[in-house]
Scaffold this motif. Structure first.
Motif, mmCIF file in Angstrom:
data_model
loop_
_atom_site.group_PDB
_atom_site.id
_atom_site.type_symbol
_atom_site.label_atom_id
_atom_site.label_comp_id
_atom_site.label_asym_id
_atom_site.label_seq_id
_atom_site.Cartn_x
_atom_site.Cartn_y
_atom_site.Cartn_z
ATOM 1 N N GLU A 237 -2.404 -1.917 2.172
ATOM 2 C CA GLU A 237 -1.535 -2.351 1.276
ATOM 3 C C GLU A 237 -2.091 -3.448 0.293
ATOM 4 O O GLU A 237 -1.057 -4.009 0.604
ATOM 5 N N VAL A 241 -6.088 -0.111 -7.449
ATOM 6 C CA VAL A 241 -5.641 1.102 -6.714
ATOM 7 C C VAL A 241 -7.997 1.431 -6.757
ATOM 8 O O VAL A 241 -8.509 1.501 -7.700
ATOM 9 N N ARG A 255 4.160 6.378 -6.039
ATOM 10 C CA ARG A 255 2.788 6.097 -6.168
ATOM 11 C C ARG A 255 2.579 7.513 -6.574
ATOM 12 O O ARG A 255 1.026 7.568 -6.640
ATOM 13 N N ASN A 257 0.452 9.970 -7.950
ATOM 14 C CA ASN A 257 -0.286 9.919 -9.654
ATOM 15 C C ASN A 257 -0.756 11.457 -10.292
ATOM 16 O O ASN A 257 -1.415 12.404 -9.973
ATOM 17 N N LEU A 269 -1.206 10.713 -4.532
ATOM 18 C CA LEU A 269 -0.930 9.393 -4.714
ATOM 19 C C LEU A 269 -1.930 8.682 -4.899
ATOM 20 O O LEU A 269 -2.674 8.940 -4.577
ATOM 21 N N HIS A 270 -1.663 7.216 -5.095
ATOM 22 C CA HIS A 270 -2.808 6.004 -5.550
ATOM 23 C C HIS A 270 -2.447 5.902 -4.185
ATOM 24 O O HIS A 270 -2.294 5.376 -3.390
#
Length: 472
Positions: A237, A241, A255, A257, A269-270
């Motif tokens: 967390e 990136v 999140r 992408n 997702l990132h």
């Protein structure tokens, strides 16, 4: 406080005293006549410890005025007896009359005490230290005359002498734990013909080195599983990136992408890097103090200033930092964090230089708690003593990531035309090159720090890749 200092030292400063109308204020550099008279030639030379003066005699004794009058009268009486001329006795009458008039009309002090208060027992190089001495006695008013024996790491800048107090202003010139010195306070009676002396010990002060400018914090490949501010290769967390991954039910949709989702035809997702803290150990080579014959810079001074800057940089990123001083008695402090930990680290190694006393620089094995597993180790050394290679082998045997920061010490002087001196200089340079080559061959990162420059210039090449550890 100088601009490069890491922050105010937690202490309660004493209120400044304002000289009264009857005080004698003597200020200026150490070359002023009054300050030199107070020092009395008892300021230690650079590189030598202070020699304690002999203990002052107890009780009252004749002062300078009584000795002068008595000497003149004795010479006149002796001349009258030798030459047989009675008129010479008249020369002795004048000093005796003046001596009789100077005798005090009030009783002399039978009880004499002096207390000292030193503001800022801890400071940085270049800052001022104020010592105030209060003299208490039960006799009539008299004059105070101090005699100062100054410690080796401070300079006397100003002296204020009042009727019952003295104020001394010092400047801390070099880092270390220094003895301020002693003050012999002479109390004269009202007539100035007798004096009594009390000695005051000013105690010690801890002078911290000015940290070098540093802001970069290179990190090793492996980081401990503790929250911090360094991006780790592991997923977590964080805010950096490091890639994308397919959407899993329950993850945050914010999140997503969208460019990767459009290309792949499925939700992507990132993926963020976990943020970890690093363990760093700063190792100081105190096997010797080499002074550059050209610039006069001390390798030990530059070692501590550069190391203090690096410690401050890592503490600002909430990393844990420890310290090890190699040479003489091995001093070490386990890694810790927090702004106040900077002062604990510096104070733990201030005993390396105490009143310029040289200690036997013997090596001992590094204690295991001093080097936690996986901790990044910085070794600050001038590379002038080959015994430091033994210490580096101990660090490498524990598989700790290692960086050697070379502190320049300058070349020894070699007179032009002296064949022997030139040959010795070539051997000196060849020995230094051999030590550098041995470090590089062992896979140890070697960087050079130039005094007066920011430490970031030397640390910048380490940011290209993460620092790897050795093998057990």
């Amino acid at each position: 406080m100088p601009a490069s200092a890491p922050g105010p030292i937690p202490s309660e400063p004493a209120p400044a005293s304002v000289p009264g109308p009857g005080d004698i204020v003597v200020e200026g550099a150490t070359g002023s006549e009054a300050v030199e008279r107070a020092l009395g030639g008892r300021q230690s030379e650079p590189g030598r410890p202070t020699e304690a003066p002999p203990e002052p005699p107890d009780g009252w004794r004749a002062g300078e005025r009584a000795l002068r009058y008595g000497t003149v009268a004795a010479l006149a009486l002796g001349a009258a007896l030798v030459t047989g001329r009675p008129w010479l006795l008249a020369l002795a009458a004048g000093p005796l009359v003046l001596l009789a008039l100077a005798l005090p009309r009030t009783p002399r002090a039978g009880h004499l005490t002096a207390t000292v208060e030193v503001a800022a027992r801890r400071c940085f190089e270049g800052e001022q230290v104020v010592a105030r001495i209060a003299v208490v006695h039960d006799g009539g008013e008299g004059r105070l005359d101090p005699g100062i024996t100054l410690g080796p790491g401070v300079r006397l800048d100003a002296l204020t002498v009042g009727t019952a107090h003295l104020e001394l202003r010092f400047t801390a010139e070099r880092w270390g734990r220094w003895t301020l010195g002693t003050v012999d306070v002479d109390l004269y009676d009202a007539g100035g013909v007798a004096r009594r002396t009390v000695r005051v010990d000013l105690g010690e002060v801890a002078v911290f080195p000015l940290p070098a400018a540093a802001g970069l914090t290179p990190i090793p490949v492996r980081l401990p599983t503790r929250l911090g501010e360094h991006a780790s290769p592991q997923r977590g967390e964080g805010i950096e990136v490091i890639g994308v991954h397919p959407y899993v039910r329950g993850e945050r949709q914010r999140r997503i992408n969208w460019p990767a989702t459009t290309r792949r035809g499925s939700l992507q997702l990132h993926q963020f890097a976990a943020e970890r803290a690093a363990d760093t150990v700063v190792m100081l080579d105190v096997l010797g103090d080499i002074r550059d014959p050209v610039t006069g810079l001390s390798s030990l001074d530059e070692t501590f200033r550069a190391a203090a800057g690096l410690v401050r940089a890592y503490l600002r990123t909430h990393d844990r930092v420890g310290v090890v001083a190699v040479g003489g008695t091995t001093r070490w402090l386990q890694p810790g964090s927090g702004d106040a930990y900077f002062y604990r680290i510096v104070e733990s190694v201030l005993e390396v230089r105490k009143d310029l006393v040289q200690r036997d620089p013997e090596l001992s094995r590094l204690p295991p708690p001093a080097l936690p597993e996986g901790a990044l180790v910085y070794v600050f050394t001038p590379l002038t003593d080959q015994r430091i290679l033994v210490v580096l082998d101990q660090v490498r045997s524990r598989a700790n990531p290692l960086v050697v920061v070379e502190i320049p010490s300058g070349d020894p002087p070699a007179p032009r035309g002296d064949t022997t001196a030139e040959l010795a200089l070539r051997l000196w340079r060849a020995d230094r090159d051999a030590m550098r080559f041995a470090l590089i061959e062992r896979g140890i990162a070697l960087i050079a720090h130039q005094p007066g420059q920011t430490l970031d210039l030397a640390l910048a090449p380490l940011l290209r890749t993460r620092i790897r550890g050795g093998s057990r």
